[in-house]
Design a protein around this motif. Structure first.
Motif, PDB file in Angstrom:
ATOM      1  N   TYR A  10      39.298  19.948  18.329  1.00  0.00           N
ATOM      2  CA  TYR A  10      39.922  19.453  16.919  1.00  0.00           C
ATOM      3  C   TYR A  10      40.709  17.993  17.141  1.00  0.00           C
ATOM      4  O   TYR A  10      41.178  17.932  16.768  1.00  0.00           O
ATOM      5  N   GLY A  11      40.408  17.081  18.201  1.00  0.00           N
ATOM      6  CA  GLY A  11      40.675  15.599  18.553  1.00  0.00           C
ATOM      7  C   GLY A  11      41.693  15.580  19.448  1.00  0.00           C
ATOM      8  O   GLY A  11      42.614  15.014  19.438  1.00  0.00           O
ATOM      9  N   ALA A  12      42.211  16.676  19.623  1.00  0.00           N
ATOM     10  CA  ALA A  12      43.153  17.180  20.750  1.00  0.00           C
ATOM     11  C   ALA A  12      43.028  17.813  22.826  1.00  0.00           C
ATOM     12  O   ALA A  12      41.885  18.345  21.867  1.00  0.00           O
ATOM     13  N   SER A  13      43.117  17.511  23.243  1.00  0.00           N
ATOM     14  CA  SER A  13      43.047  18.037  24.760  1.00  0.00           C
ATOM     15  C   SER A  13      43.469  19.559  24.083  1.00  0.00           C
ATOM     16  O   SER A  13      43.951  20.107  23.544  1.00  0.00           O
ATOM     17  N   LEU A  14      42.881  20.476  25.253  1.00  0.00           N
ATOM     18  CA  LEU A  14      43.916  21.548  24.938  1.00  0.00           C
ATOM     19  C   LEU A  14      44.916  22.190  25.837  1.00  0.00           C
ATOM     20  O   LEU A  14      45.432  21.071  26.222  1.00  0.00           O
ATOM     21  N   ALA A  15      45.137  23.224  25.579  1.00  0.00           N
ATOM     22  CA  ALA A  15      46.342  23.567  25.502  1.00  0.00           C
ATOM     23  C   ALA A  15      46.854  24.363  26.696  1.00  0.00           C
ATOM     24  O   ALA A  15      45.869  24.688  28.040  1.00  0.00           O
ATOM     25  N   TYR A  95      52.664  18.589  17.813  1.00  0.00           N
ATOM     26  CA  TYR A  95      52.605  19.789  17.810  1.00  0.00           C
ATOM     27  C   TYR A  95      51.322  20.357  18.353  1.00  0.00           C
ATOM     28  O   TYR A  95      50.436  21.948  19.352  1.00  0.00           O
ATOM     29  N   LEU A  96      49.794  19.998  18.011  1.00  0.00           N
ATOM     30  CA  LEU A  96      48.756  20.007  17.928  1.00  0.00           C
ATOM     31  C   LEU A  96      48.496  20.169  19.231  1.00  0.00           C
ATOM     32  O   LEU A  96      47.292  21.509  19.046  1.00  0.00           O
ATOM     33  N   PRO A  97      48.356  20.310  19.828  1.00  0.00           N
ATOM     34  CA  PRO A  97      47.860  20.186  21.729  1.00  0.00           C
ATOM     35  C   PRO A  97      48.259  21.195  22.249  1.00  0.00           C
ATOM     36  O   PRO A  97      47.890  21.666  23.213  1.00  0.00           O
ATOM     37  N   PHE A  98      49.557  21.886  21.448  1.00  0.00           N
ATOM     38  CA  PHE A  98      49.941  23.131  22.307  1.00  0.00           C
ATOM     39  C   PHE A  98      49.620  24.209  21.459  1.00  0.00           C
ATOM     40  O   PHE A  98      49.965  25.184  22.416  1.00  0.00           O
ATOM     41  N   MET A  99      49.148  24.156  20.510  1.00  0.00           N
ATOM     42  CA  MET A  99      48.317  25.513  20.051  1.00  0.00           C
ATOM     43  C   MET A  99      46.811  25.383  20.679  1.00  0.00           C
ATOM     44  O   MET A  99      45.777  24.487  20.886  1.00  0.00           O
ATOM     45  N   ALA A 102      41.336  27.782  18.364  1.00  0.00           N
ATOM     46  CA  ALA A 102      40.902  27.234  18.031  1.00  0.00           C
ATOM     47  C   ALA A 102      41.368  26.944  16.317  1.00  0.00           C
ATOM     48  O   ALA A 102      40.797  26.219  15.849  1.00  0.00           O
ATOM     49  N   GLN A 103      41.265  28.650  15.657  1.00  0.00           N
ATOM     50  CA  GLN A 103      41.425  28.595  14.093  1.00  0.00           C
ATOM     51  C   GLN A 103      42.727  27.618  13.672  1.00  0.00           C
ATOM     52  O   GLN A 103      42.181  27.355  12.319  1.00  0.00           O
ATOM     53  N   GLU A 104      43.737  27.905  14.726  1.00  0.00           N
ATOM     54  CA  GLU A 104      44.627  27.608  14.183  1.00  0.00           C
ATOM     55  C   GLU A 104      44.572  25.961  14.029  1.00  0.00           C
ATOM     56  O   GLU A 104      45.138  25.208  13.038  1.00  0.00           O
ATOM     57  N   ARG A 105      44.157  25.148  15.136  1.00  0.00           N
ATOM     58  CA  ARG A 105      43.789  23.749  15.213  1.00  0.00           C
ATOM     59  C   ARG A 105      42.905  23.540  14.076  1.00  0.00           C
ATOM     60  O   ARG A 105      42.836  22.165  13.289  1.00  0.00           O
ATOM     61  N   LYS A 106      42.487  24.447  13.552  1.00  0.00           N
ATOM     62  CA  LYS A 106      41.310  24.035  12.567  1.00  0.00           C
ATOM     63  C   LYS A 106      41.962  23.498  10.836  1.00  0.00           C
ATOM     64  O   LYS A 106      41.124  23.160  10.347  1.00  0.00           O
ATOM     65  N   TYR A 107      42.708  25.047  10.790  1.00  0.00           N
ATOM     66  CA  TYR A 107      43.452  25.373   9.420  1.00  0.00           C
ATOM     67  C   TYR A 107      44.784  23.596   9.011  1.00  0.00           C
ATOM     68  O   TYR A 107      44.481  23.340   8.634  1.00  0.00           O
ATOM     69  N   ALA A 108      44.686  23.614  11.002  1.00  0.00           N
ATOM     70  CA  ALA A 108      45.929  22.131  10.750  1.00  0.00           C
ATOM     71  C   ALA A 108      45.059  21.371  10.286  1.00  0.00           C
ATOM     72  O   ALA A 108      45.502  20.376   9.177  1.00  0.00           O
ATOM     73  N   VAL A 109      43.651  20.745  10.377  1.00  0.00           N
ATOM     74  CA  VAL A 109      42.957  19.418  10.338  1.00  0.00           C
ATOM     75  C   VAL A 109      42.722  19.328   8.854  1.00  0.00           C
ATOM     76  O   VAL A 109      42.465  18.220   8.095  1.00  0.00           O
TER      77      VAL A 109
END
Length: 228
Positions: A10-15, A95-99, A102-109
């Motif tokens: 979702y557009g951010a590097s992995l945690a 904060y997105l790269p620290f998630m 992947a489901q949390e990133r999806k909700y944020a986006v």
């Protein structure tokens, strides 16, 4: 925060990686969001400081946009909420790269996409409302014209910035859905043909066949041992 290389979700590097502040502030999405924050501040600041004036026929302060208080209230409300939302989404972008989920990133986006799309439309309504009310304002002798024109102009600029944020959020959402960037563990299918659990199923045993050794017998040459 957009990433151009390496595994992403979702557009951010992995945690697991560190936070690069200078890289974050140079991201196009961060720059546009800061501009949206500034534009919204200009809109509600101009109205709250110079958006109400006393007319010659009334001691009560009225909105400079054709004395339509609803127009000023709408612009202030949209501007204040946009101002706070920009701060919240800037923190969320950092904060997105620290998630790690992947489901949390999806909700944020998805939240970014939905809010940006709605606020693009609301800024369009705000611009149309302020522009139409300003065109109908005839007595501008006691009105701070610069503040009123700045409010209309930055409402128009906000349409562009929030539209760009919607485009960026849509791109991140599509990449997150279409690309499988985070490896997932898949449980092996259970074996229904064995009474044992899959982890403790005994291995197959193949017994070996024993072949006895054969010895070659030679014919007796007539030699008899002596008798004592």
């Amino acid at each position: 925060m957009e990433e151009t290389g390496g595994a992403t979700a979702y557009g951010a590097s992995l945690a697991g990686g560190g936070f690069d502040f200078y890289k974050f502030v140079r991201q196009p999405q961060t720059i546009v969001r800061v501009l949206s924050w500034i534009f919204s501040m200009v809109v509600f600041a101009c109205i709250t400081t110079e958006g109400y004036v006393n007319t010659a026929h009334s001691a009560e302060a009225k909105c400079v946009f054709n004395q339509n208080d609803s127009a000023c209230h709408y612009a202030v409300g949209i501007g204040v909420i946009a101002f706070l939302a920009c701060v919240a989404f800037l923190v969320l972008d950092a904060y997105l790269p620290f998630m790690s989920n992947a489901q949390e990133r999806k909700y944020a986006v998805m939240a970014d996409l939905g809010f940006s799309g709605v606020w693009t439309f609301l800024w369009f309504v705000c611009f149309c409302l302020l522009a139409s009310q300003w065109a109908r304002t005839h007595d501008i002798s006691s009105i701070p014209e610069d503040a009123a024109r700045a409010t209309v102009a930055f409402s128009f600029f906000s349409i562009a910035t929030w539209g760009i944020l919607t485009y960026y959020a849509l791109g991140r959402f599509r990449r997150g859905v279409n690309e499988v960037s985070i490896p997932t563990y898949t449980e092996p299918p259970p074996d229904h043909h064995t009474p044992y659990p899959p982890t403790y199923a005994p291995t197959s045993y193949n017994p070996t066949t024993y072949t006895p050794t054969t010895y070659t017998t030679y014919p007796n040459d007539g030699y008899q041992p002596p008798n004592y």
